[in-house]
Write a protein that holds these residues in place. Structure first.
Motif, PDB file in Angstrom:
ATOM      1  N   ASP A   3       0.804  -1.221   0.000  1.00 13.72           N
ATOM      2  CA  ASP A   3       0.000   0.000   0.000  1.00 13.72           C
ATOM      3  C   ASP A   3       0.839   1.275   0.000  1.00 13.72           C
ATOM      4  OD1 ASP A   3      -2.415  -1.016  -0.337  1.00 13.72           O
ATOM      5  OD2 ASP A   3      -3.215  -0.511   1.659  1.00 13.72           O
ATOM      6  N   TRP A   4       2.005   1.181   0.651  1.00 18.64           N
ATOM      7  CA  TRP A   4       2.851   2.378   0.722  1.00 18.64           C
ATOM      8  C   TRP A   4       3.359   2.794  -0.655  1.00 18.64           C
ATOM      9  CZ3 TRP A   4       7.921   1.773  -0.865  1.00 18.64           C
ATOM     10  CH2 TRP A   4       8.345   0.443  -1.029  1.00 18.64           C
ATOM     11  N   LEU A   5       3.317   1.840  -1.596  1.00 18.57           N
ATOM     12  CA  LEU A   5       3.789   2.154  -2.948  1.00 18.57           C
ATOM     13  C   LEU A   5       2.754   2.926  -3.760  1.00 18.57           C
ATOM     14  CD1 LEU A   5       5.713  -0.901  -4.414  1.00 18.57           C
ATOM     15  CD2 LEU A   5       6.430   1.486  -4.398  1.00 18.57           C
ATOM     16  N   LYS A   6       1.491   2.819  -3.315  1.00 19.40           N
ATOM     17  CA  LYS A   6       0.402   3.366  -4.121  1.00 19.40           C
ATOM     18  C   LYS A   6       0.528   4.873  -4.397  1.00 19.40           C
ATOM     19  CE  LYS A   6      -4.255   2.721  -3.541  1.00 19.40           C
ATOM     20  NZ  LYS A   6      -5.381   2.082  -2.830  1.00 19.40           N
ATOM     21  N   PRO A   7       0.712   5.703  -3.337  1.00 22.05           N
ATOM     22  CA  PRO A   7       0.767   7.150  -3.616  1.00 22.05           C
ATOM     23  C   PRO A   7       1.876   7.555  -4.597  1.00 22.05           C
ATOM     24  CG  PRO A   7       0.552   6.749  -1.270  1.00 22.05           C
ATOM     25  CD  PRO A   7       0.746   5.418  -1.901  1.00 22.05           C
ATOM     26  N   PRO A   8       3.149   7.080  -4.390  1.00 18.46           N
ATOM     27  CA  PRO A   8       4.164   7.515  -5.357  1.00 18.46           C
ATOM     28  C   PRO A   8       3.900   7.033  -6.782  1.00 18.46           C
ATOM     29  CG  PRO A   8       5.108   5.982  -3.770  1.00 18.46           C
ATOM     30  CD  PRO A   8       3.758   6.326  -3.281  1.00 18.46           C
ATOM     31  N   VAL A   9       3.378   5.799  -6.913  1.00 12.51           N
ATOM     32  CA  VAL A   9       3.108   5.285  -8.262  1.00 12.51           C
ATOM     33  C   VAL A   9       1.986   6.097  -8.915  1.00 12.51           C
ATOM     34  CG1 VAL A   9       2.263   3.305  -9.566  1.00 12.51           C
ATOM     35  CG2 VAL A   9       3.972   2.974  -7.791  1.00 12.51           C
ATOM     36  N   LEU A  10       0.963   6.400  -8.115  1.00 17.25           N
ATOM     37  CA  LEU A  10      -0.140   7.230  -8.629  1.00 17.25           C
ATOM     38  C   LEU A  10       0.366   8.590  -9.094  1.00 17.25           C
ATOM     39  CD1 LEU A  10      -3.267   6.803  -6.355  1.00 17.25           C
ATOM     40  CD2 LEU A  10      -3.199   6.828  -8.848  1.00 17.25           C
ATOM     41  N   LEU A  12       3.387   9.376 -10.015  1.00 17.53           N
ATOM     42  CA  LEU A  12       4.189   9.212 -11.230  1.00 17.53           C
ATOM     43  C   LEU A  12       3.271   9.083 -12.441  1.00 17.53           C
ATOM     44  CD1 LEU A  12       7.113   8.833 -12.296  1.00 17.53           C
ATOM     45  CD2 LEU A  12       6.683   6.382 -12.216  1.00 17.53           C
ATOM     46  N   GLN A  13       2.198   8.316 -12.269  1.00 13.45           N
ATOM     47  CA  GLN A  13       1.253   8.140 -13.373  1.00 13.45           C
ATOM     48  C   GLN A  13       0.668   9.489 -13.777  1.00 13.45           C
ATOM     49  OE1 GLN A  13      -1.914   5.180 -12.815  1.00 13.45           O
ATOM     50  NE2 GLN A  13      -3.338   6.701 -13.617  1.00 13.45           N
ATOM     51  N   GLU A  14       0.269  10.288 -12.772  1.00 10.66           N
ATOM     52  CA  GLU A  14      -0.307  11.599 -13.088  1.00 10.66           C
ATOM     53  C   GLU A  14       0.710  12.502 -13.774  1.00 10.66           C
ATOM     54  OE1 GLU A  14      -2.097  13.160  -9.516  1.00 10.66           O
ATOM     55  OE2 GLU A  14      -3.400  11.386  -9.478  1.00 10.66           O
ATOM     56  N   PHE A  15       1.959  12.406 -13.297  1.00  6.99           N
ATOM     57  CA  PHE A  15       3.011  13.223 -13.909  1.00  6.99           C
ATOM     58  C   PHE A  15       3.198  12.843 -15.373  1.00  6.99           C
ATOM     59  CE2 PHE A  15       7.471  14.043 -14.999  1.00  6.99           C
ATOM     60  CZ  PHE A  15       7.512  15.417 -14.778  1.00  6.99           C
ATOM     61  N   ILE A  16       3.207  11.530 -15.639  1.00  9.01           N
ATOM     62  CA  ILE A  16       3.405  11.074 -17.023  1.00  9.01           C
ATOM     63  C   ILE A  16       2.225  11.506 -17.889  1.00  9.01           C
ATOM     64  CG2 ILE A  16       3.554   9.015 -18.481  1.00  9.01           C
ATOM     65  CD1 ILE A  16       5.201   7.757 -16.147  1.00  9.01           C
ATOM     66  N   LEU A  17       1.012  11.408 -17.343  1.00 12.86           N
ATOM     67  CA  LEU A  17      -0.165  11.833 -18.104  1.00 12.86           C
ATOM     68  C   LEU A  17      -0.086  13.320 -18.448  1.00 12.86           C
ATOM     69  CD1 LEU A  17      -3.110   9.954 -16.367  1.00 12.86           C
ATOM     70  CD2 LEU A  17      -2.256   9.634 -18.689  1.00 12.86           C
ATOM     71  N   LEU A  18       0.294  14.127 -17.445  1.00  9.75           N
ATOM     72  CA  LEU A  18       0.400  15.568 -17.683  1.00  9.75           C
ATOM     73  C   LEU A  18       1.463  15.851 -18.744  1.00  9.75           C
ATOM     74  CD1 LEU A  18      -0.377  18.516 -16.594  1.00  9.75           C
ATOM     75  CD2 LEU A  18       1.797  18.382 -15.413  1.00  9.75           C
ATOM     76  N   SER A  19       2.613  15.157 -18.629  1.00  8.16           N
ATOM     77  CA  SER A  19       3.681  15.372 -19.601  1.00  8.16           C
ATOM     78  C   SER A  19       3.202  15.000 -21.001  1.00  8.16           C
ATOM     79  CB  SER A  19       4.892  14.514 -19.254  1.00  8.16           C
ATOM     80  OG  SER A  19       5.191  14.641 -17.900  1.00  8.16           O
ATOM     81  N   GLY A  20       2.515  13.875 -21.096  1.00 10.43           N
ATOM     82  CA  GLY A  20       2.011  13.434 -22.398  1.00 10.43           C
ATOM     83  C   GLY A  20       1.094  14.480 -23.002  1.00 10.43           C
ATOM     84  N   ARG A  21       0.152  14.964 -22.181  1.00 10.94           N
ATOM     85  CA  ARG A  21      -0.804  15.963 -22.688  1.00 10.94           C
ATOM     86  C   ARG A  21      -0.075  17.232 -23.110  1.00 10.94           C
ATOM     87  NH1 ARG A  21      -4.202  14.512 -18.426  1.00 10.94           N
ATOM     88  NH2 ARG A  21      -3.651  16.368 -17.282  1.00 10.94           N
ATOM     89  N   ALA A  22       0.900  17.654 -22.280  1.00 12.47           N
ATOM     90  CA  ALA A  22       1.622  18.894 -22.585  1.00 12.47           C
ATOM     91  C   ALA A  22       2.339  18.774 -23.925  1.00 12.47           C
ATOM     92  CB  ALA A  22       2.615  19.210 -21.468  1.00 12.47           C
TER      93      ALA A  22
END
Lengths: 253, 275
Positions: A3-10, A12-22
């Motif tokens: 469970d402790w991995l969930k926030p950082p992975v989430l 990272l996912q959001e960061f990658i999505l934002l980068s992709g959109r940008a």
């Protein structure tokens, strides 16, 4: 258990999505050229004085420290080479990027963060603009364009700093030798890595700054937190990436 | 899936919204029909703002469906949402004005940026002036939001919400943090917009008297003032009250039912300002 991995992975996912959109938005209308120009002015022109200062003194200090070592070997004439290679390959790109991260990643995070907590980002979406397109893409484009320029300025002024210490203060070598060796020593892969680095750092600075800004929660305190995080994360990544890009070029050579 | 009648502008169907596993809306069903006024009452943190933002597609629901102007927007792409959003006006809690833009640019923002409105550039200025005249702030065109008072910023927010002539309007706590006199001015403007243009209105507030005003008064075009409903002739205003508590809808009905309601939390909103 994980469970402790969930926030950082989430995150990272959001960061990658934002980068992709940008990045996708770079090729998609509408383009906000006015915002790009404004950001270029803030990031580029606004950083020139401080980047020049840092460049000048880093060139001067390398020369100063190297002068003793070079004296031991009687290789004072090599000073131009050393200053030139260190600045163009490493110190120019990294120091400029760290300065711009301090100035502009923080600026982006605090500006976008304040907009987020005062519902301006929501208002933007409600009134027909995509915040990624209107806010993130112009900042990304402006930083990608301006950071290599700033790096070139820092490199050149650094060489001047080195020249003043080597030729005016310490009389290590002649001006002609200094400038010709510092020019001759540079090869294409030095120039390439000296310009690829700022391009990569620019992407990191703009995206990290905007990402932490846009995910701000919790009022003015949140804006402060976002700003700090943006600068810290961007600076750390600059040092990590400069190592890997450097490693790549060493293997290439 | 059930067909949405054409007069239903907005419907939330058993919507749950969660932030980091904490629910902000729990199984909420809410509907807004053409021509009606809905007053959304609730303490702060009861989910009023989340409900309005979910209705706009700004927050995606974890469960349930959201229908806006007849379309299911639950899984709609942002670009398609933009076109739907251009048909409604929103006033955010603190106004949500862009503080780097002048008042004129703020009010013109939806006209310039919402492509589906197809507003010709030469018309923008006159429409901005018209909207600002409505809120009696036509002299502030060149000013920045930071140069205006809180109440004035709220009025500019109203001007920005109505400049696109929307089908319906959502107001998020328009009177929060304002003194009673300014709050009344804001509420009078909301009633004026509703009654002069016959606009469907949803208002989130924690003050029952805001709802009372909308339920019992209408803006009279002849006298240019608020008049009690029923004083001279029939006025067709239907006002419904919805009370929210801890992310749920705890009451739904007319003003009298609200005032009679025995539930302690609901009665708090119905009774405090009575008489």
């Amino acid at each position: 258990m994980l469970d402790w991995l969930k926030p950082p992975v989430l995150k990272l996912q959001e960061f990658i999505l934002l980068s992709g959109r940008a990045f996708v938005n770079l090729f998609r209308a509408p383009h906000y050229w006015n915002d790009v120009a404004v950001q270029m002015d803030i990031i580029g022109v606004g950083s020139v004085p401080i980047v020049s200062m840092i460049g000048f003194f880093s060139g001067a200090v390398i020369t100063l420290q190297m002068s003793r070592a070079l004296n031991q070997y009687g290789a004072q004439g090599e000073v131009g080479r050393i200053v030139s290679i260190t600045l163009v390959r490493e110190l120019g790109p990294v120091l400029t990027a760290v300065i711009v991260a301090g100035r502009n990643a923080s600026g982006m995070a605090s500006e976008l963060g304040s907009m987020k907590v005062t519902e301006q980002i929501d208002a933007m979406r409600a009134l027909g603009t995509d915040p990624t397109q209107k806010l993130v893409t112009p900042r990304l484009l402006a930083t990608m364009f301006m950071l290599p320029m700033l790096t070139i300025i820092a490199d050149f002024i650094g060489l001047i700093g080195g020249y003043i210490v080597a030729c005016v203060m310490l009389n290590l070598t002649t001006a002609t030798t200094y400038w010709s060796t510092s020019y001759q020593v540079l090869e294409y892969d030095d120039i390439a890595q000296g310009l690829i680095k700022p391009l990569v750092f620019a992407i990191v600075i703009a995206l990290v700054g905007c990402f932490y800004g846009l995910e701000t929660t919790g009022g003015t305190q949140g804006v402060g937190r976002a700003t700090t995080r943006a600068v810290v994360v961007a600076s750390v990544w600059i040092f990590v990436l400069t190592f890997f890009i450097g490693k790549f070029f060493v293997q290439l050579g | 899936m059930a067909e949405i009648p054409s007069d239903v502008l907005l419907r939330l169907d058993r919507v749950t919204v969660e932030f980091n596993d904490t629910p902000a809306l729990k199984d909420v069903t809410f509907q807004l029909r053409k021509g009606e006024t809905v007053v959304l009452l609730g303490a702060s943190g009861s989910g009023k703002t989340v409900l309005l933002k979910t209705a706009l597609g700004l927050i995606p629901p974890s469960e349930g469906n959201v229908f806006l102007l007849g379309r299911n927007i639950t899984r709609l792409r942002e670009r398609e949402l933009m076109d739907l959003r251009s048909r409604l006006g929103v006033l955010f809690q603190e106004g949500g004005l862009f503080d780097s833009l002048t008042i004129e640019e703020n009010v013109a923002y939806p006209l310039v940026n919402q492509k589906s409105l197809e507003c010709p550039p030469e018309e923008i200025r006159s429409r901005v002036e018209e909207a600002l005249q409505f809120v009696e702030l036509e002299h502030t065109l060149e000013k920045l939001p930071s140069e205006l008072s809180g109440g004035m910023r709220r009025r500019v927010g109203i001007a920005r919400a109505i400049v696109s002539h929307p089908d319906f309007l959502l107001y998020d706590s328009p009177t929060a943090g304002l003194d009673p006199i300014t709050a009344n001015t804001i509420m009078a403007l909301i009633a004026k917009e509703r009654d002069l243009r016959h606009i469907t209105t949803a208002l989130a507030t924690h003050r029952f008297q805001d709802g009372q005003l909308l339920a019992n008064y209408h803006f009279d075009a002849k006298t240019q003032s608020l008049q009690p409903i029923g004083a001279n002739g029939e006025v067709d205003v239907r006002t419904r009250f919805v009370v929210m508590g801890e992310g749920r809808v705890v009451f739904e009905g007319e003003q009298e039912e609200l005032e009679r309601c025995k539930d302690a939390y609901v009665a708090m909103f119905g009774r405090r300002w009575k008489g």
